[in-house]
Design an enzyme around this catalytic site. Structure first.
Site, PDB file in Angstrom:
ATOM      1  N   GLY A  50     -21.900 -13.396  24.688  1.00  0.00           N
ATOM      2  CA  GLY A  50     -22.699 -12.476  25.277  1.00  0.00           C
ATOM      3  C   GLY A  50     -21.808 -11.772  26.219  1.00  0.00           C
ATOM      4  N   GLU A  51     -22.249 -11.457  27.570  1.00  0.00           N
ATOM      5  CA  GLU A  51     -21.663 -10.876  28.593  1.00  0.00           C
ATOM      6  C   GLU A  51     -21.740 -11.992  29.847  1.00  0.00           C
ATOM      7  OE1 GLU A  51     -19.338  -8.642  29.015  1.00  0.00           O
ATOM      8  OE2 GLU A  51     -19.370  -9.522  30.908  1.00  0.00           O
ATOM      9  N   SER A  52     -20.558 -12.480  30.404  1.00  0.00           N
ATOM     10  CA  SER A  52     -20.649 -13.690  31.233  1.00  0.00           C
ATOM     11  C   SER A  52     -21.282 -13.182  32.591  1.00  0.00           C
ATOM     12  CB  SER A  52     -19.708 -14.211  31.212  1.00  0.00           C
ATOM     13  OG  SER A  52     -18.474 -13.566  31.655  1.00  0.00           O
ATOM     14  N   CYS A  82     -17.639 -18.632  23.678  1.00  0.00           N
ATOM     15  CA  CYS A  82     -17.292 -17.405  24.451  1.00  0.00           C
ATOM     16  C   CYS A  82     -17.620 -17.091  25.714  1.00  0.00           C
ATOM     17  CB  CYS A  82     -17.639 -16.105  23.420  1.00  0.00           C
ATOM     18  SG  CYS A  82     -16.716 -14.489  23.649  1.00  0.00           S
ATOM     19  N   ARG A 111     -10.984 -14.040  31.162  1.00  0.00           N
ATOM     20  CA  ARG A 111     -11.712 -13.171  30.407  1.00  0.00           C
ATOM     21  C   ARG A 111     -10.956 -12.180  29.812  1.00  0.00           C
ATOM     22  NH1 ARG A 111     -15.250 -10.104  33.631  1.00  0.00           N
ATOM     23  NH2 ARG A 111     -16.652  -9.537  31.587  1.00  0.00           N
ATOM     24  N   ILE A 140     -14.628 -12.174  19.678  1.00  0.00           N
ATOM     25  CA  ILE A 140     -14.885 -10.647  20.478  1.00  0.00           C
ATOM     26  C   ILE A 140     -14.797 -10.675  21.899  1.00  0.00           C
ATOM     27  CG2 ILE A 140     -17.237  -9.204  20.470  1.00  0.00           C
ATOM     28  CD1 ILE A 140     -18.111 -10.977  18.170  1.00  0.00           C
ATOM     29  N   ARG A 141     -13.877  -9.937  22.413  1.00  0.00           N
ATOM     30  CA  ARG A 141     -13.518  -9.837  23.784  1.00  0.00           C
ATOM     31  C   ARG A 141     -13.599 -10.994  24.326  1.00  0.00           C
ATOM     32  NH1 ARG A 141     -16.788  -5.949  22.430  1.00  0.00           N
ATOM     33  NH2 ARG A 141     -18.899  -6.839  23.214  1.00  0.00           N
ATOM     34  N   HIS A 181     -16.805 -17.754  18.123  1.00  0.00           N
ATOM     35  CA  HIS A 181     -18.147 -17.657  17.668  1.00  0.00           C
ATOM     36  C   HIS A 181     -18.598 -18.230  16.502  1.00  0.00           C
ATOM     37  CE1 HIS A 181     -19.493 -14.731  20.824  1.00  0.00           C
ATOM     38  NE2 HIS A 181     -18.351 -14.138  20.633  1.00  0.00           N
ATOM     39  N   GLU A 183     -21.172 -19.418  15.667  1.00  0.00           N
ATOM     40  CA  GLU A 183     -22.355 -19.279  15.034  1.00  0.00           C
ATOM     41  C   GLU A 183     -22.570 -18.013  14.444  1.00  0.00           C
ATOM     42  OE1 GLU A 183     -21.286 -18.904  18.144  1.00  0.00           O
ATOM     43  OE2 GLU A 183     -21.980 -17.027  18.959  1.00  0.00           O
TER      44      GLU A 183
HETATM   45  N1  GLN Z   1     -16.088 -10.341  27.453  1.00  0.00           N
HETATM   46  C1  GLN Z   1     -17.238 -11.288  27.557  1.00  0.00           C
HETATM   47  C2  GLN Z   1     -17.378 -12.069  29.054  1.00  0.00           C
HETATM   48  O1  GLN Z   1     -16.531 -11.712  29.610  1.00  0.00           O
HETATM   49  C3  GLN Z   1     -17.294 -12.504  26.561  1.00  0.00           C
HETATM   50  C4  GLN Z   1     -17.530 -11.761  25.134  1.00  0.00           C
HETATM   51  C5  GLN Z   1     -18.293 -12.603  24.030  1.00  0.00           C
HETATM   52  O2  GLN Z   1     -18.961 -13.628  24.691  1.00  0.00           O
HETATM   53  N2  GLN Z   1     -18.230 -12.358  23.133  1.00  0.00           N
HETATM   54  O3  GLN Z   1     -18.218 -12.653  29.230  1.00  0.00           O
END
Ligand code: GLN
Length: 202
Positions: A50-52, A82, A111, A140-141, A181, A183
């Protein structure tokens, strides 16, 4: 452990449902965790992608950061994918100044390491603990592991391409983390490996 292990999925934000499905496919029971009470009685924890930065904010605001640290540093098996890898890391490069982590994993993660020009990509990985068949991974990022302490084992690296050799899966005792990921791909081998770790620890 005789029955199914009960694995909490941190559900502040991110791809919670996909982890629940993968864990269920591996014979684990799951519980969404949004409060400290929901941590009671878990055999293990998954921190999703997700987004940390958002996860960090919410964990602090909802009073979860300290209970999470106590459990994870105290030996509760945990797997982060991730953003979850970032949450389990002791050190972050490229984090926000106010960003905190649960920590426990003696690594520095970078990151958005693969560069902003490629938001997401797929690559085959060498991951010998999962068998000979390469793991097809979705990034993904994603972060990568920039450096690691002596107690951390490298489980997976990118096989080819510009990021060849980058560390994207690690284990330190009861802690497992992947930059990618699993999942999202229907390949449940990483989750199976984690559930096996949980059973061994129990
Ligand atoms: N770039 C996101 C972060 O810094 C991580 C991306 C992801 O979990 N797909 O949290």
């Amino acid at each position: 452990m005789t029955g199914a292990p009960l694995i909490g999925v941190l559900a502040l934000q991110g791809d919670v449902r996909e982890h629940e499905h993968a864990l269920a496919a591996c014979g684990a029971a799951t519980r969404r965790v949004r409060s400290a009470e929901e941590l009671d009685g878990l055999d293990a924890l998954v921190v999703p992608g997700g987004e940390s930065t958002t996860m960090s904010n919410l964990a602090l605001r909802w009073g979860l950061m300290e209970p999470l640290r106590a459990l994870v540093h105290g030996g509760l098996p945990a797997y982060g994918s991730c953003a979850g890898m970032i949450m389990l890391a002791d050190r972050i490069e490229g984090g926000r100044p106010d960003q905190e982590t649960i920590g426990g994993l003696d690594v520095t993660v970078r990151r958005n390491a693969f560069g902003r020009q490629v938001d997401s990509f797929e690559a085959d990985l060498d991951m010998p603990v999962l068998g000979d068949r390469p793991v097809h991974a979705v990034f993904i990022r994603a972060p990568w592991v920039e450096s690691l302490g002596p107690g951390v084992a490298v489980l997976g690296t990118v096989a080819a391409g510009p990021a060849a050799g980058r560390i994207v899966a690690v284990r330190q005792g009861h802690l497992l983390a992947t930059s990618f990921h699993p999942e999202l791909t229907g390949d449940t081998r990483v989750h199976e490996y984690f559930v096996e770790m949980v059973r061994e620890q129990a």
